[in-house]
Design a protein around this motif. Structure first.
Motif, PDB file in Angstrom:
ATOM      1  N   LEU A 137       3.190  10.040  -7.577  1.00  0.00           N
ATOM      2  CA  LEU A 137       4.222  10.424  -8.529  1.00  0.00           C
ATOM      3  C   LEU A 137       3.860  10.387  -9.971  1.00  0.00           C
ATOM      4  O   LEU A 137       4.037  11.222 -10.943  1.00  0.00           O
ATOM      5  N   PHE A 138       2.956   9.368 -10.206  1.00  0.00           N
ATOM      6  CA  PHE A 138       1.810   9.445 -11.340  1.00  0.00           C
ATOM      7  C   PHE A 138       1.199  10.721 -11.742  1.00  0.00           C
ATOM      8  O   PHE A 138       1.316  11.323 -12.783  1.00  0.00           O
ATOM      9  N   PHE A 139       0.626  11.249 -10.684  1.00  0.00           N
ATOM     10  CA  PHE A 139      -0.461  12.165 -10.737  1.00  0.00           C
ATOM     11  C   PHE A 139       0.566  13.609 -10.421  1.00  0.00           C
ATOM     12  O   PHE A 139      -0.234  14.518 -10.291  1.00  0.00           O
ATOM     13  N   GLN A 140       1.759  13.278 -10.308  1.00  0.00           N
ATOM     14  CA  GLN A 140       2.677  14.632 -10.103  1.00  0.00           C
ATOM     15  C   GLN A 140       2.280  15.522  -8.976  1.00  0.00           C
ATOM     16  O   GLN A 140       2.270  16.732  -8.894  1.00  0.00           O
ATOM     17  N   SER A 147       0.803  -1.035  -0.070  1.00  0.00           N
ATOM     18  CA  SER A 147       0.120  -0.146  -0.024  1.00  0.00           C
ATOM     19  C   SER A 147       0.800   1.435  -0.031  1.00  0.00           C
ATOM     20  O   SER A 147       0.504   2.114  -0.631  1.00  0.00           O
ATOM     21  N   VAL A 148       1.884   1.197   0.732  1.00  0.00           N
ATOM     22  CA  VAL A 148       3.026   2.579   0.763  1.00  0.00           C
ATOM     23  C   VAL A 148       3.398   2.524  -0.782  1.00  0.00           C
ATOM     24  O   VAL A 148       3.599   3.793  -1.093  1.00  0.00           O
ATOM     25  N   ILE A 149       3.792   1.505  -1.344  1.00  0.00           N
ATOM     26  CA  ILE A 149       4.684   1.479  -2.718  1.00  0.00           C
ATOM     27  C   ILE A 149       3.492   1.929  -3.516  1.00  0.00           C
ATOM     28  O   ILE A 149       3.899   3.058  -4.495  1.00  0.00           O
ATOM     29  N   ILE A 150       2.155   1.583  -3.711  1.00  0.00           N
ATOM     30  CA  ILE A 150       1.118   2.066  -4.613  1.00  0.00           C
ATOM     31  C   ILE A 150       0.729   3.352  -4.225  1.00  0.00           C
ATOM     32  O   ILE A 150       0.657   4.246  -5.244  1.00  0.00           O
ATOM     33  N   MET A 151       0.680   3.962  -2.910  1.00  0.00           N
ATOM     34  CA  MET A 151       0.557   5.287  -2.828  1.00  0.00           C
ATOM     35  C   MET A 151       1.400   6.395  -3.272  1.00  0.00           C
ATOM     36  O   MET A 151       1.208   7.212  -3.753  1.00  0.00           O
TER      37      MET A 151
END
Length: 124
Positions: free
Chosen positions: A20-23, A11-15
């Protein structure tokens, strides 16, 4: 128990990767250092909780408790409350479960932060 560890790490990695993806923030070296420090801190807290759960330091803490009781006398009401707390099985079980969950989640989140900082350090 192992499921919770992997769930907290993933969950930490995905969050963080969603951020990063949504900048929401830019991945620079300062952010990587922060991720690494947070991860190491969480791993240290989890390792300390693991040592406490094993009972390795119980003799050490018992010695300090006896030393404190020799210096200052406890009121009888406080001794009665301590006895009631030690006799309550549900409270002791709840406290042990809380310590174990805190240990698992801090170790998992620390691992997640370290993995993200390592993965991002290779991409920069």
């Amino acid at each position: 128990m192992l499921k919770r560890y992997f769930y907290s790490a993933s969950s930490v990695i995905i969050m963080l990767y969603c951020f990063l993806f949504f900048q929401i923030f830019q991945a620079n070296s300062a952010d990587l250092d922060k991720f690494f420090l947070v991860g190491i801190t969480l791993l240290l807290v989890g390792a300390f909780m693991y040592v406490l759960n094993t009972g390795f330091l119980d003799l050490f803490f018992e010695g300090f408790k006896r030393l404190g009781n020799g210096v200052m006398k406890k009121p009888s009401l406080m001794e009665e409350v301590d006895y009631m707390i030690q006799a309550d099985e549900k409270f002791i079980e709840w406290k042990m479960k809380l310590k174990t969950q805190f240990m698992i989640y801090s170790l998992g989140m620390g691992t997640g932060f370290l993995l993200v900082s390592a993965a991002l350090s290779f991409s920069l």
